[in-house]
Motif scaffolding. Structure first.
Motif, mmCIF file in Angstrom:
data_model
loop_
_atom_site.group_PDB
_atom_site.id
_atom_site.type_symbol
_atom_site.label_atom_id
_atom_site.label_comp_id
_atom_site.label_asym_id
_atom_site.label_seq_id
_atom_site.Cartn_x
_atom_site.Cartn_y
_atom_site.Cartn_z
ATOM 1 N N LYS A 13 0.840 -1.205 0.000
ATOM 2 C CA LYS A 13 0.000 0.000 0.000
ATOM 3 C C LYS A 13 0.871 1.250 0.000
ATOM 4 C CE LYS A 13 -3.567 -2.730 0.590
ATOM 5 N NZ LYS A 13 -4.480 -3.017 -0.542
ATOM 6 N N PRO A 14 0.451 2.279 -0.762
ATOM 7 C CA PRO A 14 1.222 3.533 -0.796
ATOM 8 C C PRO A 14 1.409 4.151 0.582
ATOM 9 C CG PRO A 14 -0.415 3.499 -2.550
ATOM 10 C CD PRO A 14 -0.697 2.316 -1.673
ATOM 11 N N GLU A 15 0.419 3.990 1.462
ATOM 12 C CA GLU A 15 0.558 4.586 2.794
ATOM 13 C C GLU A 15 1.704 3.955 3.580
ATOM 14 O OE1 GLU A 15 -3.297 2.025 2.946
ATOM 15 O OE2 GLU A 15 -2.201 3.272 1.492
ATOM 16 N N PHE A 16 1.942 2.654 3.338
ATOM 17 C CA PHE A 16 3.077 2.014 4.007
ATOM 18 C C PHE A 16 4.397 2.524 3.436
ATOM 19 C CE2 PHE A 16 0.060 -1.641 4.965
ATOM 20 C CZ PHE A 16 -0.040 -1.327 6.312
ATOM 21 N N THR A 17 4.429 2.795 2.125
ATOM 22 C CA THR A 17 5.639 3.370 1.524
ATOM 23 C C THR A 17 5.978 4.698 2.178
ATOM 24 O OG1 THR A 17 5.252 2.299 -0.620
ATOM 25 C CG2 THR A 17 6.656 4.247 -0.611
ATOM 26 N N ALA A 18 4.973 5.544 2.350
ATOM 27 C CA ALA A 18 5.191 6.850 2.984
ATOM 28 C C ALA A 18 5.710 6.688 4.406
ATOM 29 C CB ALA A 18 3.887 7.650 2.980
ATOM 30 N N ILE B 8 7.411 4.120 5.582
ATOM 31 C CA ILE B 8 8.786 3.618 5.523
ATOM 32 C C ILE B 8 9.762 4.784 5.442
ATOM 33 C CG2 ILE B 8 10.446 2.481 3.986
ATOM 34 C CD1 ILE B 8 8.258 0.400 3.409
ATOM 35 N N PHE B 9 9.492 5.720 4.538
ATOM 36 C CA PHE B 9 10.371 6.878 4.399
ATOM 37 C C PHE B 9 10.418 7.689 5.694
ATOM 38 C CE2 PHE B 9 9.184 6.840 -0.371
ATOM 39 C CZ PHE B 9 10.182 5.923 -0.632
ATOM 40 N N GLU B 10 9.266 7.877 6.333
ATOM 41 C CA GLU B 10 9.216 8.640 7.586
ATOM 42 C C GLU B 10 10.047 7.960 8.674
ATOM 43 O OE1 GLU B 10 5.138 9.008 8.633
ATOM 44 O OE2 GLU B 10 4.623 10.296 6.928
ATOM 45 N N ASP B 11 9.910 6.634 8.791
ATOM 46 C CA ASP B 11 10.647 5.903 9.827
ATOM 47 C C ASP B 11 12.152 5.954 9.582
ATOM 48 O OD1 ASP B 11 8.319 5.233 11.132
ATOM 49 O OD2 ASP B 11 8.184 3.219 10.295
ATOM 50 N N LEU B 12 12.566 5.800 8.335
ATOM 51 C CA LEU B 12 13.996 5.829 8.018
ATOM 52 C C LEU B 12 14.581 7.218 8.269
ATOM 53 C CD1 LEU B 12 14.116 3.672 4.760
ATOM 54 C CD2 LEU B 12 14.638 2.953 7.104
ATOM 55 N N GLU B 13 13.842 8.256 7.919
ATOM 56 C CA GLU B 13 14.294 9.620 8.190
ATOM 57 C C GLU B 13 14.384 9.868 9.691
ATOM 58 O OE1 GLU B 13 11.519 12.043 6.112
ATOM 59 O OE2 GLU B 13 12.482 11.762 4.147
ATOM 60 N N TRP B 14 13.426 9.340 10.440
ATOM 61 C CA TRP B 14 13.440 9.488 11.902
ATOM 62 C C TRP B 14 14.686 8.838 12.492
ATOM 63 C CZ3 TRP B 14 12.571 5.434 15.643
ATOM 64 C CH2 TRP B 14 12.459 5.896 16.967
ATOM 65 N N LEU B 15 15.131 7.728 11.907
ATOM 66 C CA LEU B 15 16.352 7.060 12.376
ATOM 67 C C LEU B 15 17.604 7.852 12.021
ATOM 68 C CD1 LEU B 15 15.664 3.290 11.551
ATOM 69 C CD2 LEU B 15 15.904 4.307 13.830
ATOM 70 N N GLY B 16 17.450 8.855 11.189
ATOM 71 C CA GLY B 16 18.588 9.667 10.794
ATOM 72 C C GLY B 16 19.258 9.219 9.518
ATOM 73 N N LEU B 17 18.611 8.347 8.751
ATOM 74 C CA LEU B 17 19.201 7.840 7.515
ATOM 75 C C LEU B 17 18.924 8.776 6.347
ATOM 76 C CD1 LEU B 17 18.282 4.061 7.905
ATOM 77 C CD2 LEU B 17 20.526 5.121 8.207
#
Length: 261
Positions: free
Chosen positions: A51-56, A58-67
């Motif tokens: 689902k597109p919402e899960f893609t969004a 994923i990006f939010e979580d990775l950015e939160w980790l500092g990646l």
């Protein structure tokens, strides 16, 4: 010396958990230590579950980790033509065959042996179908998937998979053909993923050989487990990163917990 290229390639069929965080952080660290590149790829060929919402998220979580990763991100569902082209190349050399069996028919004629994922080996109902007849059924619009003709390939290591599905009915691709295609197109040199994917490597190497694609360096890291020793999984609804975040856990906490402090 060519620059090393690493990638983190989640499927957007659920929320990221600590196991995903470990793999992403490890790939990022190895890329930085080697002076290489770090990519993120979205593997969403299964459009019924992704689902597109899960893609969004994923990006939010990775950015939160500092990646941080290179742009643009490759989204598999936007590149089915690339996968079909490689399927047709394999079909032209007889490395695979079309399978017209429904899931029910395939199960009814399955062998009493199983692949590394625990699925029964396909019984070969469509393997002996003459090519001319198969081509006619395809041209008539018959729904079909594609399977590797493992007996013809003669690869002992990959034979544990039997005639594996390389493109699903109604989809036009599968994880296996998409991932080897993308890794080649993106010039990925190092694939660092969990041990749960180790068995699939033999099949990926077969596809790379048949398609005359480079074979990356493979590393399979230990899995992150819960208190009972069971690997973290979306299907088991393991605690998601965003739920930990909502509970007050910080990126620094995650990094310390996973050994990246």
């Amino acid at each position: 010396m060519n620059q090393q290229v690493f990638r983190f390639a989640p499927s957007p069929n659920g929320l990221l958990h600590l196991g995903h965080a470990y793999s992403a952080l490890l790939n990022d660290r190895m890329a930085r230590e080697s002076g290489g590149r770090f990519l993120v790829r979205i593997e969403d060929t299964d459009e019924t579950r992704c689902k597109p919402e899960f893609t969004a998220m994923i990006f939010e979580d990775l950015e939160w980790l500092g990646l941080r990763w290179e742009q643009p991100v490759r989204i598999q569902s936007e590149h089915f033509d690339d996968y079909v082209a490689n399927l047709m190349a394999l079909w032209s050399v007889g490395a695979l065959y079309p399978c017209f069996c429904s899931r029910k028919i395939a199960a009814a004629h399955a062998l009493q042996s199983f692949d590394p994922d625990g699925q029964p080996h396909y019984g070969g109902t469509c393997r002996a179908l003459p090519r001319e007849l198969a081509e006619k059924r395809i041209s008539d619009g018959a729904v079909h998937g594609w399977r590797l003709n493992m007996a013809r390939l003669g690869d002992q290591e990959a034979s544990v998979w039997g005639d594996a599905v390389i493109a699903k009915r109604h989809v036009g691709s599968s994880y296996h053909i998409a991932v080897v295609t993308d890794d080649a197109l993106q010039k990925v040199t190092h694939i660092v993923r969990g041990k749960d994917m180790e068995a699939a490597t033999s099949m990926h190497k077969v596809l790379q050989r048949l398609l005359e694609l480079p074979t990356p360096n493979y590393t399979h890291h230990p899995l992150i487990t819960d208190e009972s020793g069971q690997k973290l999984s979306k299907s088991l609804k393991s605690t998601a990163l965003r739920h930990l975040r909502n509970g007050g856990v910080t990126p620094a906490d995650i990094r310390r917990r996973l050994g990246f402090d």
